[in-house]
Design a protein around this motif. Structure first.
Motif, PDB file in Angstrom:
ATOM      1  N   LEU A 295       0.730  -1.265  -0.183  1.00  0.00           N
ATOM      2  CA  LEU A 295      -0.013   0.306  -0.066  1.00  0.00           C
ATOM      3  C   LEU A 295       0.751   1.060   0.072  1.00  0.00           C
ATOM      4  O   LEU A 295       0.482   2.399  -0.446  1.00  0.00           O
ATOM      5  CB  LEU A 295      -0.932  -0.093   1.312  1.00  0.00           C
ATOM      6  CG  LEU A 295      -2.074  -1.097   1.060  1.00  0.00           C
ATOM      7  CD1 LEU A 295      -3.050  -0.945   2.352  1.00  0.00           C
ATOM      8  CD2 LEU A 295      -2.995  -0.871  -0.182  1.00  0.00           C
ATOM      9  N   GLU A 296       2.109   1.265   0.519  1.00  0.00           N
ATOM     10  CA  GLU A 296       2.779   2.482   0.534  1.00  0.00           C
ATOM     11  C   GLU A 296       3.678   2.686  -0.847  1.00  0.00           C
ATOM     12  O   GLU A 296       3.767   3.710  -1.056  1.00  0.00           O
ATOM     13  CB  GLU A 296       3.982   2.374   1.602  1.00  0.00           C
ATOM     14  CG  GLU A 296       5.089   1.234   1.289  1.00  0.00           C
ATOM     15  CD  GLU A 296       4.810  -0.284   1.469  1.00  0.00           C
ATOM     16  OE1 GLU A 296       5.698  -1.216   1.385  1.00  0.00           O
ATOM     17  OE2 GLU A 296       3.572  -0.564   2.073  1.00  0.00           O
TER      18      GLU A 296
ATOM     19  N   LEU B 256      -6.141   3.798   8.960  1.00  0.00           N
ATOM     20  CA  LEU B 256      -6.530   3.376   7.698  1.00  0.00           C
ATOM     21  C   LEU B 256      -5.334   2.217   7.289  1.00  0.00           C
ATOM     22  O   LEU B 256      -4.296   2.393   7.237  1.00  0.00           O
ATOM     23  CB  LEU B 256      -6.095   4.373   6.678  1.00  0.00           C
ATOM     24  CG  LEU B 256      -6.490   4.187   5.255  1.00  0.00           C
ATOM     25  CD1 LEU B 256      -7.706   3.949   4.931  1.00  0.00           C
ATOM     26  CD2 LEU B 256      -5.632   5.501   4.310  1.00  0.00           C
ATOM     27  N   THR B 257      -6.174   1.069   6.851  1.00  0.00           N
ATOM     28  CA  THR B 257      -5.353  -0.078   6.767  1.00  0.00           C
ATOM     29  C   THR B 257      -5.609  -0.789   5.374  1.00  0.00           C
ATOM     30  O   THR B 257      -5.150  -1.852   4.968  1.00  0.00           O
ATOM     31  CB  THR B 257      -5.568  -1.315   7.628  1.00  0.00           C
ATOM     32  OG1 THR B 257      -6.956  -1.267   7.714  1.00  0.00           O
ATOM     33  CG2 THR B 257      -5.204  -0.870   9.249  1.00  0.00           C
ATOM     34  N   SER B 258      -6.333   0.042   4.497  1.00  0.00           N
ATOM     35  CA  SER B 258      -6.483  -0.134   2.914  1.00  0.00           C
ATOM     36  C   SER B 258      -6.371   1.115   2.377  1.00  0.00           C
ATOM     37  O   SER B 258      -5.805   2.183   2.783  1.00  0.00           O
ATOM     38  CB  SER B 258      -8.047  -0.870   2.875  1.00  0.00           C
ATOM     39  OG  SER B 258      -8.967   0.262   3.412  1.00  0.00           O
TER      40      SER B 258
ATOM     41  N   VAL C 190       4.757   8.314   3.751  1.00  0.00           N
ATOM     42  CA  VAL C 190       3.302   7.890   3.746  1.00  0.00           C
ATOM     43  C   VAL C 190       2.594   8.156   5.015  1.00  0.00           C
ATOM     44  O   VAL C 190       3.329   8.295   6.341  1.00  0.00           O
ATOM     45  CB  VAL C 190       3.539   6.186   3.624  1.00  0.00           C
ATOM     46  CG1 VAL C 190       4.046   5.528   4.852  1.00  0.00           C
ATOM     47  CG2 VAL C 190       2.303   5.735   3.100  1.00  0.00           C
ATOM     48  N   TYR C 191       1.048   8.031   4.808  1.00  0.00           N
ATOM     49  CA  TYR C 191       0.356   8.618   5.820  1.00  0.00           C
ATOM     50  C   TYR C 191      -1.038   7.539   5.972  1.00  0.00           C
ATOM     51  O   TYR C 191      -1.332   7.459   5.061  1.00  0.00           O
ATOM     52  CB  TYR C 191      -0.282  10.166   5.589  1.00  0.00           C
ATOM     53  CG  TYR C 191      -1.142  10.562   6.792  1.00  0.00           C
ATOM     54  CD1 TYR C 191      -0.603  10.777   7.961  1.00  0.00           C
ATOM     55  CD2 TYR C 191      -2.230  10.859   6.600  1.00  0.00           C
ATOM     56  CE1 TYR C 191      -1.616  11.136   8.998  1.00  0.00           C
ATOM     57  CE2 TYR C 191      -3.270  11.329   7.746  1.00  0.00           C
ATOM     58  CZ  TYR C 191      -2.718  11.584   8.909  1.00  0.00           C
ATOM     59  OH  TYR C 191      -3.526  11.899   9.937  1.00  0.00           O
ATOM     60  N   ASP C 192      -1.173   7.138   7.277  1.00  0.00           N
ATOM     61  CA  ASP C 192      -2.200   6.061   7.372  1.00  0.00           C
ATOM     62  C   ASP C 192      -3.209   6.539   8.562  1.00  0.00           C
ATOM     63  O   ASP C 192      -3.615   5.719   9.175  1.00  0.00           O
ATOM     64  CB  ASP C 192      -1.491   4.671   7.860  1.00  0.00           C
ATOM     65  CG  ASP C 192      -0.635   4.676   8.929  1.00  0.00           C
ATOM     66  OD1 ASP C 192      -0.692   5.784   9.781  1.00  0.00           O
ATOM     67  OD2 ASP C 192      -0.256   3.701   9.390  1.00  0.00           O
TER      68      ASP C 192
ATOM     69  N   ASN D  37      -3.560   2.878  -3.315  1.00  0.00           N
ATOM     70  CA  ASN D  37      -2.650   3.031  -2.302  1.00  0.00           C
ATOM     71  C   ASN D  37      -2.803   3.838  -1.006  1.00  0.00           C
ATOM     72  O   ASN D  37      -4.018   4.492  -0.982  1.00  0.00           O
ATOM     73  CB  ASN D  37      -1.178   3.508  -2.903  1.00  0.00           C
ATOM     74  CG  ASN D  37      -0.847   2.933  -4.147  1.00  0.00           C
ATOM     75  OD1 ASN D  37      -1.496   3.298  -5.280  1.00  0.00           O
ATOM     76  ND2 ASN D  37      -0.175   1.584  -3.989  1.00  0.00           N
ATOM     77  N   LEU D  38      -1.870   4.024   0.144  1.00  0.00           N
ATOM     78  CA  LEU D  38      -1.973   4.923   1.164  1.00  0.00           C
ATOM     79  C   LEU D  38      -1.770   6.343   0.549  1.00  0.00           C
ATOM     80  O   LEU D  38      -0.971   6.343  -0.455  1.00  0.00           O
ATOM     81  CB  LEU D  38      -1.251   4.596   2.112  1.00  0.00           C
ATOM     82  CG  LEU D  38      -1.383   3.190   3.181  1.00  0.00           C
ATOM     83  CD1 LEU D  38      -0.495   2.591   3.810  1.00  0.00           C
ATOM     84  CD2 LEU D  38      -3.039   3.512   3.856  1.00  0.00           C
TER      85      LEU D  38
ATOM     86  N   SER E  79     -12.271   2.870   0.200  1.00  0.00           N
ATOM     87  CA  SER E  79     -11.229   2.084  -0.428  1.00  0.00           C
ATOM     88  C   SER E  79     -12.127   0.987  -1.290  1.00  0.00           C
ATOM     89  O   SER E  79     -13.062   0.421  -0.700  1.00  0.00           O
ATOM     90  CB  SER E  79     -10.569   1.109   0.690  1.00  0.00           C
ATOM     91  OG  SER E  79      -9.671   0.358   0.113  1.00  0.00           O
TER      92      SER E  79
END
Length: 447
Positions: free
Chosen positions: A95-96, A139-141, A132-134, A118-119, A160
């Motif tokens: 995702l990153e 946010l896991t998707s 990268v920011y979650d 992606n993230l 998502s």
């Protein structure tokens, strides 16, 4: 595609090869004093020597112009420095590893570069990459590149989508930036869901016939399927997470103009509609391929769907016959009734070149600003004027690139009548390639 073997890195889409910064740009006309902030626009710009396998596989580059106190203080362009930029491939799970090339937003005090698989990636006010920011691990998707900010509450609504279950997950982030709601949405499928909509009371999801397909080798694994219907899902914003799906005439929708509830309580959705021919030939009319654009299916056209939750019935109608994309509105009307919208009009249906268009859905009238030979505008971003009373009291910001002159300008147009001479023209220090989406971030939001 023999005449344009790689259309997304040629012509108006030819990438630039470096990053620059320029100060005190030349301005023709007068920049309105209320334009204090940054105009940022994202797009695909692969590094020199790299030919991506698809439109959406180029590395992200953000172009920015800082306006303040009647001056164009600076221009700068920067790649978003993700692992993808350095050659790490995205295979569908990392995702990153994002191109971070579709959109850039400002929410909760952060500038976020978005790509829907992606993230998000955070950048600074000067476009330096932060990382990268979650959302603090919530946010896991992946995150859509088209979140919707409620103009009243400041909440950010987004989703998502995935080719594998769960196909659709819905999120809400508070105005402060913290995710406060996460819901897995039942009833969706493995559809390419690039955009969605909100109203004051609803969330509106799109399941088009463009679905995940292992056999597709164009660069992204999605293909049009004639046996898959177009479904529009309407869900109450306050819960429960139960969607009513309306099956409508087969079509696809890449971008939403807006959605709202009409006086009869029906959900209205508007945006550029594709049939199969216009979807599969979109590259031709996007780049203005010679001889293309003379038939009714030459591009996506402005359309309206009306969905009645009380009866389960859906109707639809065309609103215009020009080939248009990249719709925008006055964002203060997101999810609310709007009269005006703006878009890029592409060659064809009587147009010999690119134009910016303004639609008046109350009267059916349109205004066209034709940009001239070899000049291509980008998405028009609305900025309200000081003391605005009417919906279209404000300005449109759009970067217009001139292929023949190898140069670009930031136009500031009068949104009440885009046919007038520009309010101001900012000369940019380089040609800016045709891009995707961006936003105006006023200083009042930044600090």
């Amino acid at each position: 595609m023999s005449d344009l073997p790689v259309p997304y890195i040629t012509g108006h889409f030819t990438p630039v090869t470096d990053e620059i910064t320029a100060h005190e740009l030349t301005v023709h006309g007068t920049l309105p004093q209320e334009l204090n902030g940054r105009y940022f626009r994202n797009g695909h710009n692969p590094k020199p020597g790299i030919t991506p396998t698809h439109w959406f596989r180029g590395a992200g580059m953000i172009h920015g112009v800082r306006l303040t106190q009647g001056r164009a203080e600076w221009y700068r362009n920067r790649w978003v420095r993700t692992p993808f930029l350095d050659g790490v491939p995205f295979t569908g799970t990392e995702l990153e590893v994002s191109a971070a090339a579709t959109n850039i937003i400002f929410h909760g005090g952060r500038y976020l570069a978005l790509q829907e698989a992606n993230l998000p990636w955070e950048v600074s006010a000067e476009l330096d990459t932060i990382g990268v920011y979650d959302f603090g691990g919530k946010l896991t998707s992946a995150m859509t590149a088209h979140p919707k900010e409620d103009p009243v509450t400041g909440e950010l609504h987004f989703f998502s989508y995935s080719p594998f279950p769960p196909y659709l997950t819905y999120y809400v982030a508070a105005a402060s930036g913290e995710i406060i709601r996460t819901e897995i949405i039942d009833g969706s499928g493995p559809s390419l869901m690039h955009d969605f909509a909100i109203t004051e009371q609803h969330v509106v999801f799109l399941n088009s016939p463009v679905v995940f397909d292992h056999a597709e080798h164009s660069g992204i694994p999605y293909r049009w399927h004639d046996d898959v219907p177009f479904r529009i899902g309407v869900m109450p914003r306050t819960g429960p997470a139960k969607v009513t799906w309306f099956e409508v005439e087969q079509a696809a929708l890449l971008h939403v103009t807006n959605s709202y509830v009409d006086p009869q309580g029906r959900v209205v959705l508007e945006g550029p509609r594709y049939d199969r021919a216009s979807w599969e030939n979109s590259w031709k009319w996007w780049v203005g391929a010679p001889g293309y654009g003379t038939s009714p299916d030459a591009g996506s056209t402005f359309h309206r769907w009306v969905l009645d939750p009380a009866t389960g019935k859906a109707t639809d109608e065309p609103l215009d016959d020009l080939a248009t994309e990249f719709p925008s509105i006055n964002d203060a009307h997101t999810g609310l009734v709007n009269r005006y919208s703006y878009a890029v009009a592409f060659p064809g249906a009587g147009l010999s070149g690119y134009a910016t268009i303004k639609f008046d859905t109350a009267t059916g009238r349109q205004q066209l600003l034709r940009h001239g030979e070899d000049r291509m505008p980008g998405e028009a971003v609305f900025v309200p004027a000081a003391g605005a009373v009417n919906e279209d009291d404000g300005y449109l910001l759009t970067i217009v690139s001139d292929l023949k002159a190898d140069a670009s300008q930031l136009l500031v147009l009068d949104a009440s009548d885009i046919r007038r001479d520009p309010v101001a023209v900012v000369e940019l220090p380089r040609r800016v390639p045709a891009g995707i989406h961006g936003h105006w971030i006023p200083d009042t939001e930044e600090f």
